[in-house]
Design a protein around this motif. Sequence first.
Motif, PDB file in Angstrom:
ATOM      1  N   PRO A 138       0.828  -1.200   0.000  1.00  0.00           N
ATOM      2  CA  PRO A 138       0.000   0.000   0.000  1.00  0.00           C
ATOM      3  C   PRO A 138       0.867   1.257   0.000  1.00  0.00           C
ATOM      4  O   PRO A 138       1.959   1.276   0.572  1.00  0.00           O
ATOM      5  N   VAL A 139       0.364   2.287  -0.669  1.00  0.00           N
ATOM      6  CA  VAL A 139       1.073   3.561  -0.789  1.00  0.00           C
ATOM      7  C   VAL A 139       0.091   4.683  -0.497  1.00  0.00           C
ATOM      8  O   VAL A 139      -1.068   4.609  -0.892  1.00  0.00           O
ATOM      9  N   HIS A 140       0.570   5.724   0.192  1.00  0.00           N
ATOM     10  CA  HIS A 140      -0.211   6.952   0.252  1.00  0.00           C
ATOM     11  C   HIS A 140       0.720   8.146   0.187  1.00  0.00           C
ATOM     12  O   HIS A 140       1.910   8.047   0.499  1.00  0.00           O
ATOM     13  N   VAL A 141       0.156   9.252  -0.290  1.00  0.00           N
ATOM     14  CA  VAL A 141       0.905  10.496  -0.429  1.00  0.00           C
ATOM     15  C   VAL A 141       0.171  11.553   0.371  1.00  0.00           C
ATOM     16  O   VAL A 141      -0.995  11.827   0.122  1.00  0.00           O
ATOM     17  N   VAL A 142       0.845  12.124   1.356  1.00  0.00           N
ATOM     18  CA  VAL A 142       0.282  13.176   2.182  1.00  0.00           C
ATOM     19  C   VAL A 142       1.270  14.333   2.214  1.00  0.00           C
ATOM     20  O   VAL A 142       2.454  14.127   2.533  1.00  0.00           O
ATOM     21  N   ASP A 143       0.800  15.524   1.871  1.00  0.00           N
ATOM     22  CA  ASP A 143       1.658  16.720   1.853  1.00  0.00           C
ATOM     23  C   ASP A 143       2.940  16.482   1.064  1.00  0.00           C
ATOM     24  O   ASP A 143       4.037  16.797   1.524  1.00  0.00           O
ATOM     25  N   ASP A 144       2.803  15.852  -0.117  1.00  0.00           N
ATOM     26  CA  ASP A 144       3.905  15.591  -1.035  1.00  0.00           C
ATOM     27  C   ASP A 144       4.882  14.512  -0.547  1.00  0.00           C
ATOM     28  O   ASP A 144       5.903  14.276  -1.168  1.00  0.00           O
ATOM     29  N   VAL A 145       4.580  13.827   0.545  1.00  0.00           N
ATOM     30  CA  VAL A 145       5.449  12.769   1.053  1.00  0.00           C
ATOM     31  C   VAL A 145       4.858  11.411   0.699  1.00  0.00           C
ATOM     32  O   VAL A 145       3.722  11.115   1.060  1.00  0.00           O
ATOM     33  N   VAL A 146       5.634  10.605  -0.016  1.00  0.00           N
ATOM     34  CA  VAL A 146       5.223   9.254  -0.405  1.00  0.00           C
ATOM     35  C   VAL A 146       5.594   8.294   0.717  1.00  0.00           C
ATOM     36  O   VAL A 146       6.749   8.253   1.148  1.00  0.00           O
TER      37      VAL A 146
END
Length: 128
Positions: free
Chosen positions: A109-117
């Motif tokens: 799983p991957v998520h991107v929050v505030d440009d952070v992968v």
Amino acid sequence: MTIETTTPTDLGVVWHEICSLKSLSRERGAAALVAGRQVALFRTFDDRVYAVQQLDPFSGANVMSRGIVGTRGDVPTVASPMYKQVFDLRTGSCLDPVGKEPHSLATFPVHVVDDVVSVGLPGGHGAR
């Protein structure tokens, strides 16, 4: 800005910050070492990020991040740089085994929050 690229279903997922979204080129792969495990990251033109095992299951080489990114219909894919097997980046399923018994890639799983992968590993170590 939050981009949820995959939805983790396991409660024991440990998230590892990898890089900024800007540092990943579109339609190219990048390798990362996540909690001691080699992972291949792919950013597609729609800014979704996918993570699969770096190990090519057909050749045994850690080269998947050097694969050719593409699509099959609406399915984002990567073709192995070794023997050209094609894999669904969402599920890891082998779509084209090129005359061999199909083997899937582990996906993460991957998520991107505030440009952070960030990449999630269940319990910090496994794949789903």
